[in-house]
Design an enzyme around this catalytic site. Structure first.
Site, PDB file in Angstrom:
ATOM      1  CG  ASN A 193      10.311  -6.622  -1.756  1.00 54.78           C
ATOM      2  OD1 ASN A 193       9.820  -6.361  -0.663  1.00 54.78           O
ATOM      3  ND2 ASN A 193      11.322  -5.932  -2.265  1.00 54.78           N
TER       4      ASN A 193
ATOM      5  CG  HIS B  89       1.299  -5.103  -6.218  1.00 54.63           C
ATOM      6  ND1 HIS B  89       1.323  -6.244  -6.997  1.00 54.63           N
ATOM      7  CD2 HIS B  89       2.602  -4.890  -5.855  1.00 54.63           C
ATOM      8  CE1 HIS B  89       2.552  -6.687  -7.106  1.00 54.63           C
ATOM      9  NE2 HIS B  89       3.347  -5.906  -6.427  1.00 54.63           N
TER      10      HIS B  89
ATOM     11  CE1 TYR C 174       2.223   1.491  -2.328  1.00 54.07           C
ATOM     12  CE2 TYR C 174       2.410   1.417   0.062  1.00 54.07           C
ATOM     13  CZ  TYR C 174       2.953   1.719  -1.176  1.00 54.07           C
ATOM     14  OH  TYR C 174       4.221   2.238  -1.265  1.00 54.07           O
TER      15      TYR C 174
END
Length: 208
Positions: free
Chosen positions: A88, A41, A36
């Site tokens: 999250n 993000h 990632y």
């Protein structure tokens, strides 16, 4: 994206943590793991790493379900954080640190991605809703307040409405956007001392 980070070596470093108590949190949002690393993000992680490099520190100490470091920014001693809980659940790490240091929401600055802003743009706000950003949503839930400053980093909109949002935000910045995003990281770094120093209106006026 690695070419951007080569530029970090040229950043002028400033200051080391003093013996004063930690009064502020600066939180960059993203997802842990190499796959990632350079994704849209992870705009918050990337920007926080830039800020840390400029402050002469490295965000690598495991604490509060996050990687952390201490720095002096805007005349205040701050804890820099990259939550390692995945996006999250970011609020778990932020709440843990805020409780430990007894830091009010208004002294927590969050840096995150925003698909509604073009690469190279940023938007500073004193407070507000999560706007669909799941990391912000988690922080609002865990702090019980949306009254904390945030710096939204533009990563660009989906190329068309049918494009899967998860695929978009978890995709890497194209080469054409990297220099634009690097400029935005510099602006976020310059805005942060104003925000922490209590002059967020000036930061919004100058950098939004």
């Amino acid at each position: 994206m690695a070419d951007i980070f080569d530029l970090f070596k040229k950043i002028e470093r400033a200051g080391t943590p003093s013996g004063e108590p930690i009064t502020h949190l600066v939180v960059g949002l993203g997802n842990p793991g190499d796959k990632y690393l350079y994704t849209r993000h992870n705009a918050g992680f990337l920007t926080l790493d830039y800020i840390a490099e400029k402050a002469g520190v490295k965000v690598d100490r495991s604490k509060f379900k996050a990687l952390t470091s201490e720095a002096v920014i805007g005349g205040k001693r701050v804890l820099l954080m990259k939550p390692q809980t995945f996006m999250n659940l970011s609020g778990e790490a932020v709440r843990g640190a805020a409780d430990f240091y007894k830091i009010a929401p208004e002294n927590v600055t969050v840096i995150c991605d925003d698909i509604n802003l073009a690469p190279g743009k940023l938007r500073i706000r004193k407070k507000g809703s999560d706007g669909g950003q799941k990391g912000l949503r988690s922080i609002i839930e865990h702090l019980g307040s949306d009254a904390f400053p945030r710096i939204r980093m533009g990563v660009g909109a989906k190329p068309h409405p049918e494009y899967d949002l998860a695929d978009w935000v978890l995709g890497e910045f194209p080469k054409a956007d990297r220099e634009l995003f690097f400029t935005a990281m510099g602006n976020a770094s310059d805005a942060l001392p104003l925000i922490i120093g209590g002059d967020i209106d000036k930061a919004m006026s100058q950098f939004n």
